[in-house]
Motif scaffolding. Structure first.
Motif, short mmCIF file in Angstrom:
data_model
loop_
_atom_site.label_atom_id
_atom_site.label_comp_id
_atom_site.label_asym_id
_atom_site.label_seq_id
_atom_site.Cartn_x
_atom_site.Cartn_y
_atom_site.Cartn_z
N SER A 168 0.85 -1.20 0.00
CA SER A 168 0.00 0.00 0.00
C SER A 168 0.87 1.24 0.00
CB SER A 168 -0.92 0.02 1.23
OG SER A 168 -0.19 0.26 2.42
N MET A 276 -9.85 -2.40 -0.02
CA MET A 276 -8.62 -3.01 0.47
C MET A 276 -8.90 -4.27 1.29
SD MET A 276 -6.19 0.28 1.42
CE MET A 276 -4.76 -0.73 1.78
N TRP A 282 -8.50 -5.41 -4.76
CA TRP A 282 -7.51 -4.36 -4.52
C TRP A 282 -6.26 -4.60 -5.36
CZ3 TRP A 282 -2.77 -4.31 -1.44
CH2 TRP A 282 -2.23 -3.01 -1.29
N ASN A 478 -7.89 2.14 -9.41
CA ASN A 478 -8.81 2.07 -8.28
C ASN A 478 -9.05 3.42 -7.61
OD1 ASN A 478 -6.23 2.26 -7.25
ND2 ASN A 478 -6.66 1.03 -5.45
#
Length: 562
Positions: A168, A276, A282, A478
Motif C-alpha cells: 500500500s 482493500m 484491490w 482504483n
C-alpha cells in the motif's frame, strides 16, 4: 436419561467443538501469518512505528460527526464494534494535525517502550492471501498530516508458496512478483517511507512514481521476532466504520479536512471504501513493478553521487583543456574571458549581459517554475484551505497530486534537483571561457548555453500542454476521478500560461474548489536569462574582437629551448 438432558449434552458438545475449531483456525492463521511476516525497514528519524490500537483508544475521545461534544471520553473496543457507519471518529487528545504540533508523536515516543510493536494479520484462506495491517499513531508525511494511519502489505500464495506481494502506498499501491522483492527467507522486506508510512519494494524507491517519499534502510528494523502478530478477525473493533483520527468539529470542517487530506483514515475493513479488505479486487487495481522503474528509481536515488562523479570527471577534462590552452597560446591577462569589460563597446556589453544572466539564473533556481493551486472554500467553515496540486521547481523537481474524496491523491513525482544540473552548467560556462582569445569563439559558447537555458521553460510548457493526456495514464485504476477534475485538467492544458477553474465540491453543498495555475517567476527568469545569453552571444559573434594576442607556439617552444 430424558430427552432434555440428551439435547443439553448435544448442544454443549457442539458448542465445545465450535470453540475448539475456532481456536484451531486462529492458531493456524497465527502460524501462517508468522511464517511470512514481513521485515520492516524504517528511515532514520522515523517517529512512529506499528502499535496496538489500544494506544489510540487510551488517548482519544470518540466523537460523532458534527457534534462538538464527545460521545465517549473512554472509548472501548466493544463500543467501537457497535458503530459501523462513517459518522464517527477518534480524536487523539495529545495533539493536533497543525504543522508544528508534534504532540501525538512525542507522546507516542514517550510510551513506545511500554507499548511495543503490533501487526494485525488477515488470513484469507479462500484466496490464499495474507494481509499484514499496520496502525501508526500519526501520519506526518510531506503529502498530508492526519491522526492515525493504516497501511498494509499482502502476500499471495500459490500452491502453498508465495508468488506475489502487494504494497500500500497512500491511496493506491504497487504489486510485484515474489522474484522481484527482496527477502529474508520467507519474509518479504518492506521499506517504510518516513512520516507517511507508505510501503515500498526497494530501499531506493519513493522519488519516482506516485509520491515523493523518503525511503531507506538506515533506521530501525522490525523482524517477526520483534513484534506481536494478532489475527484481525478476532478484534471487536474491526467493524468500527468511523475514522481513526480527527476529522473536524462540524460538518463544514469535516468536508474540508477530507479534501485537504487531514482527516483520519478508516480502519482495515473500510479503507478505500472497503476495496482493500477485498484482496483480489484491490490487487487488480495496482500498478505492477518493473525493472525499468527500479533502474530509474535507483538512478534518481543515487543522483547526487552519480552527479558528483560526472562533475568531477568533467572538471578534470576542462582542467586538462585549460592546461593545454595555457601551454599552447596562454590564457591572457584576465584569464576568464567574460571579464573583458572595458567601456561601452559591443564585446563588453555582451560580457555584462552574461554576468547578469548568471545572477538571474541562480535566483531562478530557488523560485517556483510552475504551480497549480487548489483553494477550498466550504460554507460555514471558519477558514479556507489550500494545497499545491502541481509544483515544478529547481529544488524538488516535479510533483502532481489532485483532489479526491479522501484528500489530495499523489499522481506523479520526479524528485530530481534540477538546481544542481543548472548550477553546475553555469560553473562550466564560466570555466569554458578561460583563455578564450576571440569574441567569436566566446559568442558561440554563449549562444549554445543560452539555448540550453530555454529548455526548462519549453519542457514545462510541453508537459502542461500534454497533462490532460498524461493524468489518465498515471492515475491508478482504483482511484475514482473527482467530479469535474477532468474538465479542470483540460482547462489547464488549453491555457497553460495562466488561468482559473472552479469545481463544485460533492462533500458539502455550496463548497467550491478554485484551481489557479501559471508559470512561476523562476521559469520566466530562466526564459529571459536564456534569451539574454543568446543576445550576448550574438553580440560577441558580430563584434569580431580580439581579447588578447595569443602566444605563437613556435616562439613558446623556442623560449623553452633557451
Amino acid at each position: 436419561m430424558n430427552n432434555r438432558a440428551i439435547m443439553s449434552l448435544v448442544f454443549i458438545g457442539i458448542l465445545l467443538t465450535g470453540i475448539s475449531q475456532v481456536g484451531s483456525v486462529s492458531a493456524a492463521d497465527q502460524e501462517l501469518a508468522k511464517q511470512y511476516a514481513p521485515v520492516l525497514y524504517f528511515v532514520e528519524g522515523e517517529k512512529c512505528f506499528p502499535v496496538n490500537v489500544s494506544y489510540a483508544l487510551e488517548n482519544s475521545y470518540l466523537y460523532e460527526n458534527g457534534n462538538p461534544s464527545p460521545l465517549s471520553t473512554t472509548p472501548t473496543s466493544a463500543l467501537l464494534s457497535t458503530l459501523t457507519t462513517d459518522n464517527y471518529f477518534l480524536d487523539n487528545q495529545q495533539g493536533t494535525v497543525a504543522v508544528g504540533d508534534n504532540g501525538i508523536e512525542n507522546d507516542y515516543q514517550s510510551k513506545m517502550a511500554s507499548q511495543g510493536y503490533t501487526i494485525y494479520a488477515n488470513v484469507d484462506s479462500v484466496n490464499n492471501i495474507i494481509q499484514y495491517w499496520f496502525f501508526y499513531a500519526f501520519n506526518g508525511g510531506d503529502l498530508n498530516r492526519h491522526e492515525g494511519d493504516w497501511e498494509m502489505v499482502q502476500v499471495v500464495l500459490s500452491g502453498g508458496q508465495p508468488s506475489e506481494v502487494m504494497f500500500s502506498q497512500h491511496y493506491a499501491g504497487q504489486k510485484a512478483t515474489w522474484e522481484q522483492v527482496e527477502k529474508d527467507g520467507d519474509h518479504v522486506k518492506v521499506y517504510v517511507a518516513k512520516g507517511s508510512h507508505a510501503n515500498y519494494i526497494k530501499p531506493y524507491s519513493g522519488k519516482v512514481g506516485l509520491a515523493s517519499d523518503t525511503v531507506g534502510d538506515n533506521g530501525r528494523i522490525l523482524r517477526s521476532t520483534d513484534y506481536t502478530i494478532e489475527v484481525l478477525t478476532t478484534q471487536p473493533w474491526l467493524t468500527f466504520g468511523g475514522r481513526w483520527g480527527w476529522t473536524g468539529v462540524d460538518q463544514s470542517t469535516t468536508a474540508q479536512t477530507a479534501l485537504l487530506g487531514e482527516a483520519g483514515p478508516n480502519g482495515p475493513k473500510f479503507r478505500e471504501g472497503g476495496i482493500m479488505w477485498q484482496p483480489r479486487s484491490w490487487a487488480d487495481g495496482l500498478q505492477p513493478a518493473n525493472d525499468i522503474l527500479f533502474l530509474l528509481e535507483w538512478l534518481v536515488y543515487n543522483f547526487l553521487l552519480l552527479f558528483i562523479l560526472v562533475t568531477v570527471v568533467s572538471l578534470l577534462a576542462i582542467a586538462f583543456l585549460v592546461y593545454r590552452r595555457k601551454k599552447k597560446h596562454g590564457l591572457g591577462p584576465r584569464v576568464i574571458s567574460m571579464l573583458y569589460i572595458d567601456g561601452s563597446n559591443q564585446k563588453s556589453i555582451g560580457n555584462i549581459l552574461c554576468i547578469i544572466v548568471i545572477i538571474m539564473t541562480v535566483v531562478a533556481l530557488f523560485l517556483p517554475w510552475y504551480i497549480v493551486t487548489v483553494n477550498i472554500s466550504i460554507p460555514g467553515s471558519q477558514q479556507s484551505g489550500s494545497f499545491n496540486a502541481v509544483t515544478i521547481d529547481g529544488m524538488n523537481g516535479v510533483q502532481i497530486r489532485l483532489p479526491n474524496h479522501n484528500g489530495p491523491v499523489p499522481l506523479g513525482t520526479f524528485a530530481v534537483p534540477f538546481y544542481l544540473i543548472i548550477g553546475i552548467s553555469l560553473l562550466f560556462l564560466v570555466l569554458s571561457t578561460i583563455g578564450v582569445s576571440q569574441s567569436k569563439k566566446l559568442g558561440k559558447k554563449y549562444v549554445l548555453r543560452g539555448v540550453r537555458l530555454l529548455f526548462p521553460f519549453i519542457f514545462i510548457l510541453l508537459f502542461i500542454l500534454m497533462v490532460a493526456s498524461v493524468i489518465p495514464m498515471v492515475s491508478p485504476p482504483n482511484i475514482q476521478d473527482y467530479p469535474g477534475m477532468s474538465d479542470a485538467v483540460n482547462a489547464i492544458s488549453a491555457a497553460p500560461f495562466s488561468g482559473q477553474y472552479t469545481i463544485q465540491t460533492t462533500e458539502a453543498p455550496g463548497g467550491l474548489m478554485l484551481l489557479s495555475w501559471g508559470f512561476g517567476i523562476g521559469a520566466y527568469l530562466l526564459l529571459f536569462a536564456g534569451i539574454l545569453l543568446i543576445m550576448a552571444g550574438l553580440m560577441e559573434l558580430t563584434a569580431h574582437e580580439q581579447f588578447f594576442e595569443e602566444r605563437n607556439p613556435v616562439v613558446v617552444d623556442a623560449e623553452k629551448k633557451k
